[in-house]
Design a protein around this motif. Structure first.
Motif, PDB file in Angstrom:
ATOM      1  N   ASP A   1       0.981  -1.212   0.081  1.00  0.00           N
ATOM      2  CA  ASP A   1       0.042   0.064   0.096  1.00  0.00           C
ATOM      3  C   ASP A   1       0.804   1.242   0.036  1.00  0.00           C
ATOM      4  O   ASP A   1       0.508   2.406  -0.745  1.00  0.00           O
ATOM      5  N   GLN A  40       0.918   4.041  -3.090  1.00  0.00           N
ATOM      6  CA  GLN A  40       0.374   5.429  -2.701  1.00  0.00           C
ATOM      7  C   GLN A  40       1.718   6.382  -2.848  1.00  0.00           C
ATOM      8  O   GLN A  40       1.604   7.749  -2.139  1.00  0.00           O
ATOM      9  N   GLU A  57       4.457   6.798  -0.964  1.00  0.00           N
ATOM     10  CA  GLU A  57       4.944   6.902   0.080  1.00  0.00           C
ATOM     11  C   GLU A  57       6.466   6.441   0.461  1.00  0.00           C
ATOM     12  O   GLU A  57       7.154   6.961   1.283  1.00  0.00           O
TER      13      GLU A  57
END
Length: 294
Positions: A132, A136, A138
């Motif tokens: 995830d 995203q 990150e």
């Protein structure tokens, strides 16, 4: 050279010809740059005198702001140059714990010797959490297994890692050199961060094994402590068990269940130079690791 720098040069030298000669431009090009900016502003900046090009009264604040803009543009150019030349950089890595404990320290240490001004941030998490985070944006790359890897990720395999059974020293299964998966079907089970969502869960599901889960923890060290205290059994990767902190029994399965570990990053993404250099080094590190085994 920008038109702002041309204007500032004329402001300081009071001369279009001196500015043109200094920066190897024609006088016409300097004049056009000044006229173009004066048109944008809707007012003149200079007046021609026998002493040269002198600023119009009350334009000092405009000149100060032009100097600020030029300074900022030069700083931006320096930052970009440093990033593209690997003089500076920042890499955010996501990783599962077994790789963080065993591979990453030497990788980062040796890479930093070559690129001392590239800084790292390392975040640990479960495989699903890391997927995830990468999706995203990150993190720049993640160290995980290729199990259930999303289709939008590119994966570079580095090594295999075997899943091992953990029991207390006085557990009956500790007497076996190898354990069959069916031997644990009635055992109390302690599962860790990924739970049954990843490799261990997939193996249990394929073999119709449904252990009784008594405890769920998000820390692998705590799992080992509970196992050593006889509170249940667990399955963890061998790489995570190279120096267990508690007195536990570690046994392979007769089936030798293995997973492939490596580094993943987003497909078709434009990686920054620091991340690209690090991924190249990872491949070199993997190659050297393989040479050492021979």
């Amino acid at each position: 050279m920008t038109k702002y720098e041309m204007i500032l040069s004329v402001y300081h030298t009071h001369s279009i010809s001196v500015t043109a000669e200094k920066y190897n431009y024609t006088q016409s090009a300097i004049s056009q740059a000044i006229k173009s900016f004066e048109k944008e502003l809707g007012l003149p900046l200079f007046k021609r005198t026998k002493n040269g090009m002198l600023p119009i009264s009350n334009t000092e604040e405009i000149i100060r702001e032009l100097r600020t803009i030029c300074d900022a543009e030069n700083r931006i150019a320096d930052i970009a140059s440093n990033l593209t030349s690997l003089k500076n950089g920042y890499i955010h890595i996501g990783t599962i714990k077994s790789i963080a404990y065993n591979w990453l320290p030497s990788m980062v240490k040796n890479f930093s010797k070559k690129y001392p001004n590239i800084h790292f941030k390392i975040s640990m998490g479960s495989s699903s959490q890391l997927h995830d985070k990468l999706d995203q944006n990150e993190v720049d790359c993640i160290f995980v297994s290729n199990y259930l890897l999303p289709d939008n990720l590119e994966f570079y395999p580095m090594d295999t890692d075997e899943l091992m059974l953990l029991t207390a020293r006085n557990h009956p299964l500790a007497d076996k050199l190898k354990v069959n998966l069916t031997d644990i079907k009635d055992e109390n089970y302690i599962y860790s961060e990924d739970g049954f969502d990843f490799e261990a869960g997939g193996i249990f599901e394929q073999n119709d094994i449904h252990p009784t889960v008594l405890y769920q923890l998000d820390d692998d060290v705590a799992v080992q402590k509970m196992v050593s205290d006889g509170m249940g059994i667990s399955v963890l990767p061998k790489l995570l068990l190279s120096n267990p902190p508690f007195d536990i029994c570690i046994r392979p399965f007769t089936e030798h269940y293995k997973r492939t570990l490596g580094v993943a990053y987003l497909k078709d993404s434009e990686l920054d130079p620091a991340t690209e250099a690090f991924l190249e080094y990872v491949k070199e590190w993997k190659s050297n690791k393989g040479e050492q085994r021979r």
